[in-house]
Design an enzyme around this catalytic site. Sequence first.
Site, mmCIF file in Angstrom:
data_model
loop_
_atom_site.group_PDB
_atom_site.id
_atom_site.type_symbol
_atom_site.label_atom_id
_atom_site.label_comp_id
_atom_site.label_asym_id
_atom_site.label_seq_id
_atom_site.Cartn_x
_atom_site.Cartn_y
_atom_site.Cartn_z
ATOM 1 N N HIS A 244 0.827 -1.219 0.000
ATOM 2 C CA HIS A 244 0.000 0.000 0.000
ATOM 3 C C HIS A 244 0.860 1.268 0.000
ATOM 4 C CE1 HIS A 244 -3.357 -2.610 1.167
ATOM 5 N NE2 HIS A 244 -2.651 -3.033 2.188
HETATM 6 C C1 BDR Z 1 -2.790 1.294 5.279
HETATM 7 O O1 BDR Z 1 -3.047 1.059 6.660
HETATM 8 C C2 BDR Z 1 -1.886 0.587 7.290
HETATM 9 O O2 BDR Z 1 -2.159 -0.585 7.978
HETATM 10 C C3 BDR Z 1 -0.837 0.402 6.232
HETATM 11 O O3 BDR Z 1 0.437 0.785 6.711
HETATM 12 C C4 BDR Z 1 -1.294 1.297 5.104
HETATM 13 O O4 BDR Z 1 -0.797 2.604 5.242
HETATM 14 C C5 BDR Z 1 -3.530 0.273 4.466
HETATM 15 O O5 BDR Z 1 -4.906 0.363 4.726
#
Ligand code: BDR
Length: 314
Positions: A244
Amino acid sequence: MNRRPIIIDCDPGYDDIQALILAKQCENVRVVAVTAVSGNVALKYTEKNALAITEYLGFDVPVASGAERPLFRDPLFAEEHHGEEGLLGMNLPEPSKKVVDKKAWDFIYDIAVELKGELEIVAVGPLTNIAIALMKYPELKDLVKTIYIMGGAILSGNSRFSTEFNIHVDPEAAKRVFESGIPFYLCPLDLTRQSYITDEEIVKVEEMGNKETKFFADITKLSMVTFSGNLPQRKDGIVGSNMHDPCTLLFADDNSIFDFEECYINVETFGKNAGKTVTDCYSDKQAEVKNGYLVKSVDRKAFVERVYSLLSKY
Ligand code: BDR
Ligand code: CA
């Protein structure tokens, strides 16, 4: 070529760590500071992880500590995906350097003033630090060139069926950023779930054979299963790691392999679906004002190639 100055505001977290490892080698952006926020795990861990990974990489970049909790809500963590301390149980040497002597919002503002409108921010955690900076320094909106945000969910959620974690944790902060007038690009889950790397593809990173790429490969492999049980993390059955935060960073670095569209973007702050991002991007009816850009898709193969290419510089 002069690389564009960015601050990475993050909550490490396995994918924030992946992003920081890639960030040192980016070709078009240059990290001038890292700011930590409460998110995946408590602030005491996110700031420590930011210090530890930058030191491990020999990445000479100041780290500032930010908000311990969302603006108005209780903290929410994602330990089941990141481990109790954010590193999926991995260890980094104890950092010898300390956070700078300024809170994240003051540090962001001071850098923005110094850079006279050239600063860009890659925000890959809850948006609390940025919102506090905007509330404390209203003129900041004219000093930040662009914000790239990992957050939101159009079709699919993760923290709840309707919401993505970063925006769900602090919807009031996200609203302030979306309505700030600063040009922004939102990289929602629908996009970042396209930018995964598989268990077969990570082998090439393992074979690079140095400590930085080994750390990247090891934490990525651990993220392919949930921390609490050996279940594939992805619903589509692919054993892979959703990158992500690297997706958002690499978009900021070079958007040529992505599709994006100008549209209206905001977030619900009341009721059961507080934290749900809304957009007119796919609707018949269009909003009168477009306030941001939604990043919709990425060429996944090309994305993985870019990850290889940046990691191969270690
Ligand atoms: C996002 O939420 C966090 O858990 C991860 O680091 C990322 O930024 C994904 O939904
Ligand atoms: Ca994150």
